[in-house]
Design an enzyme around this catalytic site. Structure first.
Site, PDB file in Angstrom:
ATOM      1  N   GLY A 148     -29.688 -28.803  -4.181  1.00  0.00           N
ATOM      2  CA  GLY A 148     -29.335 -27.489  -3.627  1.00  0.00           C
ATOM      3  C   GLY A 148     -29.792 -27.350  -2.185  1.00  0.00           C
ATOM      4  N   LYS A 219     -26.389 -36.946  -9.062  1.00  0.00           N
ATOM      5  CA  LYS A 219     -27.327 -36.766  -7.944  1.00  0.00           C
ATOM      6  C   LYS A 219     -28.245 -37.985  -7.804  1.00  0.00           C
ATOM      7  CE  LYS A 219     -27.131 -31.771  -8.538  1.00  0.00           C
ATOM      8  NZ  LYS A 219     -27.686 -30.627  -9.271  1.00  0.00           N
TER       9      LYS A 219
HETATM   10  N1  HSE Z   1     -25.218 -26.972 -11.724  1.00  0.00           N
HETATM   11  C1  HSE Z   1     -26.121 -27.475 -10.757  1.00  0.00           C
HETATM   12  C2  HSE Z   1     -27.529 -27.193 -11.235  1.00  0.00           C
HETATM   13  C3  HSE Z   1     -25.866 -26.811  -9.421  1.00  0.00           C
HETATM   14  O1  HSE Z   1     -27.719 -26.425 -12.181  1.00  0.00           O
HETATM   15  O2  HSE Z   1     -28.469 -27.747 -10.667  1.00  0.00           O
HETATM   16  C4  HSE Z   1     -26.270 -27.641  -8.258  1.00  0.00           C
HETATM   17  O3  HSE Z   1     -25.749 -28.908  -8.270  1.00  0.00           O
END
Ligand code: HSE
Length: 453
Positions: A148, A219
Site C-alpha cells: 500500500g 506481492k
Molecule cells: N487487498 C489488498 C490488501 C489491498 O488487503 O492488502 C492492497 O493490495
C-alpha cells in the site's frame, strides 16, 4: 551552460506541466485524483513540478462524479488517453490481468510511462511488460503494488542496493491481517471480520485473492524479483491462505505466547531461494506480532544493513494513492532510472533455483484431536522421536468430564525440524486409531539471523 543559467533552465523544465491520464476511478483512483487536486501547490513547492490530471477513464461515470472529476475530463474510452500526445503518464488502476494488461501495453506503445498498483498483473506478466517498457524506453512504476502506502520498491532499489538481500518476511495483505487481528483480539468470527475489511475498502474485488494467500504471493513475487534480482515464477511459490484457520488454533497459539499472521517469506541460501506464503505463529515480542489491523510490516535482511523494518498502512484508498502519486513525481522529475528499474531483464540474470518446501527447516505448532485414554501421548511422541523431531512444549487441557475415553486437543510445539519429516510424521500420526481428526500444522517463524543467510 553553467551556474545560474543552468539552474534556471533546469527549473524551467521542471515547472512544465506533467500531464496524467487515469484509468480506473475506484477506491484508489478517486484518492489519486484527490491528492493531485489538494496537494498540487505543496508538491510544486517541494519538487518544482506541476502534476495535472487531464483525463479520467472509467466504465462508470458515477465513480468519477464521486471524485469530483469535471465532465470534460471524463471519458469511457481509454483510447482517448493513449491518443492524447500531451499525456506523459498513464495510471492504471483497473485491476485484473486482462483489460489492464492491454491498457498498460497500449500506453507504453503510445510512448507514455505507466504507474500501476496492479500486483497480479506484474507478478504474472511482469517480464512481458518490462520488456515492452524497455523497448519503448519508457518506465513502469509500481510502488503501490506492494505494501500500500509503505515505500518498499524504492528502498529495495536505492537505499538498500549495496546489500545482498538474504530474507524478506512480510505481512503483505491488509485484509488478512485485519481478519486475524479481529479474531485474535476481539473474538470476532472470520466472516464478520472479512465483511468489515470489505466495507473498509481493504479487500480485493474478489476477496478470495486476499484470503487464499494469492495477493500476498503476487506481492512477494514482485519483491523477491527485485531483492534477488531474478525473474520469479509465480507457480513456484508455496501458497496457503487463512480460510482454513480455526479460531481454536489462534487462541491456543496465543496461550503459548504466539500471534498468528499470514506471512510472505522469501529467503536466499546457498542452495537456492525459497518463496512461500502461509499462516505462521510469531512470538508476541517479535515486531511483526504487534502489527495489527490493515497495517502491513515487512522485515528485510541485508548482509550489510542487517534488519530493516518497513511498517504502515498496507491497504485502502488513501495509502495506496500516496504511493501512486510518489511514482508520478518520480517519473515527472526524471529520477525513475529506466534501465535500473527492471533487474530481472539483466543479461546476467539466470533462472533461480527453488528450494523445495520439504527441505526447509522451521519450528512447528501441531494440534491433534485424540482419544483421552492411556498410552496416546506415548504413541504420538514415538512418531516424532523416530523422525528426530524434538518436542519443545505440550499442552493438554483438563476436560470437564472426568471419565476416560472422550476426545481432547493436544497441542505440540516442536524444535526446529525439516518440513518433509514433519509431514511424514503427521501422515503416520493421522493413521493412528487414537487420532480423531486431521492434524493441524502451523509453522512457527523464528527471528531471522541478522547477518547470516
Ligand atoms: N487487498 C489488498 C490488501 C489491498 O488487503 O492488502 C492492497 O493490495
Amino acid at each position: 551552460m553553467h551556474g545560474v543559467a543552468q539552474h534556471k533552465e533546469k527549473f524551467r523544465a521542471m515547472s512544465d506541466i506533467y500531464k496524467i491520464g487515469l484509468i480506473g476511478c475506484g477506491v484508489v483512483g478517486q484518492q489519486v485524483a484527490e491528492i493531485l487536486r489538494c496537494e498540487a501547490d505543496e508538491i510544486s513547492k517541494k519538487t518544482g513540478l506541476r502534476l495535472q490530471l487531464v483525463r479520467v477513464c472509467d466504465k462508470d461515470r458515477s465513480q468519477a462524479v464521486k471524485a469530483g472529476i469535471p465532465d470534460d475530463l471524463f471519458t469511457t474510452q481509454a483510447a482517448d488517453i493513449f491518443n492524447d500526445k500531451s499525456i506523459a503518464a498513464v495510471v492504471e488502476l483497473v485491476g485484473g490481468t486482462t483489460v489492464a494488461k492491454d491498457f498498460v501495453l497500449r500506453a507504453l506503445d503510445a510512448g507514455q510511462d505507466v504507474v500501476t498498483a496492479n500486483k497480479a498483473l506484474l507478478a504474472k506478466f511482469g517480464r512481458e511488460i518490462y520488456r515492452a517498457a524497455h523497448a519503448q524506453n519508457r518506465a513502469v512504476a509500481f510502488e503501490a503494488s506492494c505494501g500500500g502506502g509503505i515505500p518498499l520498491i524504492l528502498p529495495l532499489r536505492n537505499g538498500l542496493v549495496a546489500n545482498r538481500i538474504n530474507a524478506i518476511y512480510g505481512i503483505l495483505n491488509g485484509t488478512c491481517n485485519y481478519i486475524l487481528s479481529e479474531m485474535s483480539t476481539k473474538g470476532k468470527s472470520y466472516a464478520e471480520a472479512l465483511a468489515e475489511a470489505q466495507a473498509a475498502g481493504f479487500a480485493e474485488l474478489d476477496p478470495t485473492l486476499d484470503v487464499s494467500g494469492g495477493d500476498t504471493a503476487h506481492k512477494l513475487a514482485i519483491l523477491a524479483s527485485i531483492a534477488f534480482c531474478c525473474d520469479v515464477d509465480l507457480d513456484r511459490l508455496n501458497v496457503e491462505g487463512i480460510e482454513q484457520l480455526d479460531a481454536e488454533d489462534i487462541s491456543a497459539g496465543k496461550e503459548l505466547g504466539y500471534v498468528c499472521k499470514l506471512l510472505g517469506i522469501a529467503q536466499r541460501a546457498d542452495s537456492g531461494i525459497s518463496l512461500r506464503v502461509h499462516p505462521a505463529f510469531v512470538h508476541h515480542d517479535h515486531p511483526l506480532a504487534s502489527t495489527a489491523g490493515s497495517f502491513n510490516a515487512i522485515s528485510v535482511y541485508g548482509n550489510w544493513v542487517g534488519h530493516t523494518l518497513f511498517l504502515g498502512r498496507g491497504a485502502g484508498g488513501k495509502p495506496t494513492a500516496s504511493a501512486v502519486v510518489a511514482d508520478l513525481i518520480d517519473l515527472a522529475s526524471g529520477n525513475a532510472g529506466r534501465t535500473f528499474r527492471y533487474p530481472m531483464l539483466n543479461d546476467c540474470t539466470t533462472a533461480p533455483k527453488y528450494v523445495p518446501v520439504e527441505e526447509l527447516r522451521s519450528r512447528f505448532y501441531v494440534r491433534l484431536q485424540v482419544a483421552d485414554r492411556p498410552g496416546v501421548m506415548g504413541k504420538i511422541t514415538n512418531v516424532f522421536g523416530a523422525r528426530q523431531i524434538s518436542i519443545r512444549a505440550v499442552t493438554q487441557h483438563e476436560r470437564v468430564e472426568a471419565a476416560v475415553g472422550g476426545s481432547v486437543s493436544v497441542v505440540v510445539l516442536t524444535h526446529e525440524a525439516v518440513e518433509g519429516r514433519m509431514r511424514e510424521a503427521l501422515d503416520e500420526i493421522s493413521a493412528l486409531d487414537v487420532v480423531q481428526a486431521k492434524p493441524v500444522l502451523i509453522r512457527v517463524v523464528s527471528e531471522h539471523a541478522e547477518y547470516a543467510s
